[in-house]
Write a protein that holds these residues in place. Sequence first.
Motif, PDB file in Angstrom:
ATOM      1  N   PHE A  12       0.822  -1.278   0.249  1.00 28.21           N
ATOM      2  CA  PHE A  12       0.058  -0.122   0.096  1.00 28.21           C
ATOM      3  C   PHE A  12       0.846   1.362   0.154  1.00 28.21           C
ATOM      4  O   PHE A  12       2.440   1.290   0.420  1.00 28.21           O
ATOM      5  N   ARG A  13       0.135   2.340  -0.481  1.00 24.39           N
ATOM      6  CA  ARG A  13       0.665   3.690  -0.502  1.00 24.39           C
ATOM      7  C   ARG A  13       1.665   4.031   1.181  1.00 24.39           C
ATOM      8  O   ARG A  13       2.583   4.441   0.955  1.00 24.39           O
ATOM      9  N   LEU A  63      -4.055   2.657   8.501  1.00 27.11           N
ATOM     10  CA  LEU A  63      -3.226   1.760   7.744  1.00 27.11           C
ATOM     11  C   LEU A  63      -4.259   0.585   7.069  1.00 27.11           C
ATOM     12  O   LEU A  63      -5.090   0.144   7.721  1.00 27.11           O
ATOM     13  N   GLN A  64      -4.071   0.099   5.742  1.00 23.56           N
ATOM     14  CA  GLN A  64      -4.789  -0.913   5.109  1.00 23.56           C
ATOM     15  C   GLN A  64      -4.150  -2.371   5.612  1.00 23.56           C
ATOM     16  O   GLN A  64      -4.560  -3.192   5.034  1.00 23.56           O
ATOM     17  N   VAL A  65      -2.832  -2.379   6.184  1.00 21.78           N
ATOM     18  CA  VAL A  65      -2.260  -3.406   6.330  1.00 21.78           C
ATOM     19  C   VAL A  65      -1.833  -3.507   8.036  1.00 21.78           C
ATOM     20  O   VAL A  65      -1.640  -2.575   8.499  1.00 21.78           O
ATOM     21  N   VAL A  66      -1.947  -4.753   8.424  1.00 23.00           N
ATOM     22  CA  VAL A  66      -1.457  -4.865   9.866  1.00 23.00           C
ATOM     23  C   VAL A  66      -0.469  -6.130  10.115  1.00 23.00           C
ATOM     24  O   VAL A  66      -0.481  -6.824   9.446  1.00 23.00           O
ATOM     25  N   THR A  67       0.094  -5.986  11.085  1.00 23.58           N
ATOM     26  CA  THR A  67       1.177  -7.101  11.656  1.00 23.58           C
ATOM     27  C   THR A  67       1.005  -7.323  13.017  1.00 23.58           C
ATOM     28  O   THR A  67       0.064  -6.620  13.692  1.00 23.58           O
ATOM     29  N   ASP A  68       1.527  -8.456  13.408  1.00 22.61           N
ATOM     30  CA  ASP A  68       1.477  -8.839  14.772  1.00 22.61           C
ATOM     31  C   ASP A  68       2.500  -8.214  15.689  1.00 22.61           C
ATOM     32  O   ASP A  68       2.685  -8.508  16.685  1.00 22.61           O
ATOM     33  N   GLY A  69       3.229  -7.440  15.010  1.00 25.53           N
ATOM     34  CA  GLY A  69       4.432  -6.935  15.661  1.00 25.53           C
ATOM     35  C   GLY A  69       5.499  -7.662  15.866  1.00 25.53           C
ATOM     36  O   GLY A  69       6.680  -7.272  16.569  1.00 25.53           O
ATOM     37  N   GLN A 333       4.839   3.566  -9.197  1.00 26.38           N
ATOM     38  CA  GLN A 333       5.505   2.396  -8.603  1.00 26.38           C
ATOM     39  C   GLN A 333       6.309   2.472  -7.243  1.00 26.38           C
ATOM     40  O   GLN A 333       7.276   1.983  -6.901  1.00 26.38           O
ATOM     41  N   LEU A 334       5.878   3.510  -6.666  1.00 31.07           N
ATOM     42  CA  LEU A 334       6.532   4.016  -5.327  1.00 31.07           C
ATOM     43  C   LEU A 334       5.378   3.726  -4.204  1.00 31.07           C
ATOM     44  O   LEU A 334       4.281   4.365  -4.260  1.00 31.07           O
ATOM     45  N   CYS A 335       6.003   3.575  -3.205  1.00 33.81           N
ATOM     46  CA  CYS A 335       5.198   3.255  -1.628  1.00 33.81           C
ATOM     47  C   CYS A 335       5.937   4.080  -0.506  1.00 33.81           C
ATOM     48  O   CYS A 335       7.155   4.200  -0.780  1.00 33.81           O
TER      49      CYS A 335
END
Length: 371
Positions: A12-13, A63-69, A333-335
Amino acid sequence: MSKNLQRDVPPFRADVVGSLLRPQAIKLARQQFQHGSITAAQLRSVEDQEITRVVALQRELGLQVVTDGEFRRAWWHFDFFEGLDGVSAYDAEQGIQFNGIQTKARSIKVTGKMAFNHHPMLEDFRFLNSIAGDAVAKMTIPSPSVMHFRGGRAAIDADVYPDLAEYFADLAQVWHDAIAAFYAAGCRYLQLDDTVWAYLCSTEQQRQIRERGEDPGQLAKIYAEVLNQALVGKPDDMVISLHVCRGNFRSTWISEGGYEPVAPILFGQVNVDAFFLEYDTERAGGFEPLRFIKPGHQQAVLGLITSKNGELEEADAVVTRLQEATRYIALDQLCLSPQCGFASTEEGNSLSEQQQWDKLRLVVDVSKRAW
């Protein structure tokens, strides 16, 4: 800059590298588990609660993305390696040397035929995916390059792998099987973390590689081939990125040097969908190597926001740097992301949790302006 270039698929951007500072509840529970005062199930319950909390915070930031850290790990790489068949962990004589500091003394060696079977991180991903809501759950694992480079020939049992060609073939197969297993578990966004490509850009690291009897240029070709073999048959609806950084431990680093020495192979030949690239200091060099990224779907996620300290970057300066990068690669092509995680190991970098969230909020805010 042009508008209406936001993305609804990864990367995602406004994106993230992965690890987050370990909250005090996690640190305390880990200590209690090590001392035998709580069970593995109780530790996991604490981890579940804290992961649920930070997933919600990531969503609140936009954020459109998440992690578990990476909250269930002590290291960004060793925890994954230790879950592979044929790989054994051991307490090394000394830790990994960073700029002025060493890590804990830990390492791995290959003692049997390598394989990917019933890895515990599959369940870790399933939990993350179950609480991600309408965000995309991102899984991070180390790159196969790191597996070899960390110990080289000396860490591979010569009776098991007398011929390194067989070792590299199995290495590619292990990651190929890992990709398939995470996909089957529901993963559609997988990141391979890789410090080795940055080491291959460093004059000092190149010298050390030659001293141990290896050729940096040949290693680059081997690692590119291993990565591409692992990616063969990757499902079209799965995004795989490669994160390249110069080391991240308690806000220190290992290598320095721009991407130019490896750019023709790394950017020109490795078939990942996106490159997450450290660009927060002069150690990473200029944007010129981005010219090797072919026009098309591949994305370059520029790590212009440092995770190594809490000083907040100026939004205008970040936008200006993105504009500078468009001299060599199209804006489409950049984020944007932080240059690395905030806690590649459980010790974490030298900033507060609030400063961490402020950094991620800045990534989101700048992305709205830039795209």
